[in-house]
Design an enzyme around this catalytic site. Structure first.
Site, PDB file in Angstrom:
ATOM      1  N   SER A 153       0.842  -1.205   0.000  1.00 34.26           N
ATOM      2  CA  SER A 153       0.000   0.000   0.000  1.00 34.26           C
ATOM      3  C   SER A 153       0.876   1.254   0.000  1.00 34.26           C
ATOM      4  O   SER A 153       1.807   1.349  -0.807  1.00 34.26           O
ATOM      5  CB  SER A 153      -0.922  -0.091   1.229  1.00 34.26           C
ATOM      6  OG  SER A 153      -1.992   0.805   1.141  1.00 34.26           O
ATOM      7  N   ASP A 214      -8.138  -5.320  -6.377  1.00 37.91           N
ATOM      8  CA  ASP A 214      -7.598  -4.304  -5.458  1.00 37.91           C
ATOM      9  C   ASP A 214      -7.727  -2.915  -6.092  1.00 37.91           C
ATOM     10  O   ASP A 214      -7.235  -2.674  -7.200  1.00 37.91           O
ATOM     11  CB  ASP A 214      -6.119  -4.633  -5.157  1.00 37.91           C
ATOM     12  CG  ASP A 214      -5.495  -3.664  -4.144  1.00 37.91           C
ATOM     13  OD1 ASP A 214      -6.142  -2.665  -3.777  1.00 37.91           O
ATOM     14  OD2 ASP A 214      -4.351  -3.939  -3.724  1.00 37.91           O
ATOM     15  N   HIS A 267      -7.478  -5.612  -1.277  1.00 39.92           N
ATOM     16  CA  HIS A 267      -6.252  -4.883  -0.925  1.00 39.92           C
ATOM     17  C   HIS A 267      -5.589  -5.457   0.322  1.00 39.92           C
ATOM     18  O   HIS A 267      -4.378  -5.327   0.505  1.00 39.92           O
ATOM     19  CB  HIS A 267      -6.584  -3.402  -0.715  1.00 39.92           C
ATOM     20  CG  HIS A 267      -5.385  -2.556  -0.426  1.00 39.92           C
ATOM     21  ND1 HIS A 267      -4.347  -2.418  -1.320  1.00 39.92           N
ATOM     22  CD2 HIS A 267      -5.041  -1.807   0.661  1.00 39.92           C
ATOM     23  CE1 HIS A 267      -3.417  -1.617  -0.798  1.00 39.92           C
ATOM     24  NE2 HIS A 267      -3.813  -1.247   0.402  1.00 39.92           N
TER      25      HIS A 267
END
Ligand SMILES: *[C@@H]1O[C@H](CO)[C@@H](O)[C@H](O)[C@H]1NC(C)=O
Ligand SMILES: *[C@@H]1O[C@H](CO)[C@@H](O)[C@H](O)[C@H]1NC(C)=O
Ligand SMILES: *[C@@H]1O[C@H](CO)[C@@H](O)[C@H](O)[C@H]1NC(C)=O
Length: 282
Positions: A153, A214, A267
């Site tokens: 991320s 994602d 994610h």
């Protein structure tokens, strides 16, 4: 095939066209991706207290003003120095995520014309000198070790910035990102592609991993001046060598075919490893 051409192909592998999708990776690579995903997801456990597989924690990378967190680790079995950055965990991190203003990459002017995610650039400029000296300490003591830079991320974007920043400082760097947002402009993407040899799976040193739909790799949008670098390692469930695809730079195949945006269920899990939040240190 003429012998000269055969030698070229052997030396450089097969160049992947922009929109191609190659199915399958080796067991060795998949094992490494699972290992790195385990490390990335462990960064969300306070203070990296759940270091997997006996990996040694060497130093913390912290800046309380910008709320950035990373760790220098060492794996003496694999002979690797590992630098890993944590992703979004606070409101302050979220405010960094959503600052899409492009900033000049002034900490590394050799990256000509490069502009990067303005929110992450502020984080990076608050730590990069410290990160460099911490890596240098390890490299001096363990000169035959490889250097792995990784993150999930927001941490993936910090890993990409580190990869560019240190490309001429340290040798033998391999980069793995999981659910990395777009990190910079086309000049930045081209710089990464060139330095990390992403034109082919046989030469690449940068594994930008995505998972099904994602939504984080979809932001910031290309319309704001951003572009992904390669190579994309797109993975669908269940995690396996045959369910991992290799895709060109910023394609509308693979993860780019979905119409998602921002943090979603896909994610939070990569290669079967899920973000660990609030784990107690033992
Ligand atoms: C957003 O990023 C830009 C570039 O790094 C910076 O100048 C600006 O102060 C940031 N905005 C906020 C609200 O932090
Ligand atoms: C590069 O790093 C790998 C580990 O990531 C290590 O096995 C290899 O020996 C290193 N190569 C050199 C030339 O230092
Ligand atoms: C994607 O989703 C948004 C919001 O739900 C919608 O407005 C848009 O039309 C969708 N685009 C496509 C190509 O499906």
């Amino acid at each position: 095939m003429k012998p000269f051409l055969a030698v070229l192909v052997l030396a450089f592998g097969v160049v992947l066209p922009a929109n191609a999708q190659n199915q399958g990776v080796t067991t060795t690579l998949l094992d490494q991706l699972i290992r790195v995903a385990t490390i990335c997801m462990s960064t969300y456990a306070g203070g990296f207290c759940l270091a997997p597989n006996g990996i040694r924690k060497v130093a913390d990378i912290t800046n309380t003003a910008t709320d950035v967190h990373g760790w220098i680790l060492r794996d003496d079995n694999e002979k690797e120095i590992i630098v890993v950055f944590r992703g979004t965990l606070s409101l302050e991190n979220y405010n960094s995520d959503t600052n899409y203003t492009l900033a000049n990459f002034d900490t590394y002017p050799d990256c000509t014309g490069c502009q990067v995610h303005g929110g992450y650039y502020l984080l990076w400029s608050s730590i990069y000198e410290n990160v460099q000296s911490l890596i240098q300490d390890q490299v001096s003591s363990y000169p035959d070790y490889g250097l792995v830079i990784a993150g999930h991320s927001l941490g993936g974007s910090l890993a990409a910035l580190a990869a560019a920043q240190f490309s001429s400082t340290f040798d033998n760097i391999t980069v793995y990102t999981m659910g990395e947002p777009r990190t910079g402009n086309p000049a930045f993407a081209a710089f990464i592609n060139n330095v990390y040899k992403t034109s082919s799976p046989s030469t690449t040193r940068f594994y930008r991993c995505t998972h099904t739909d994602d939504g984080v790799p979809h932001v910031p949008p290309q319309s704001d001046g951003y572009l992904h670098h390669g190579l994309e390692y797109y993975t669908v469930d269940p995690t396996d060598t045959g369910t991992t695809y290799i895709c060109g730079d910023d394609t509308t195949e693979c993860n780019g075919k979905y119409n998602t945006s921002g943090i979603n269920v896909a994610h939070l899990t990569y290669f079967g490893r899920t973000v660990i939040i609030g784990a107690k240190c033992v």
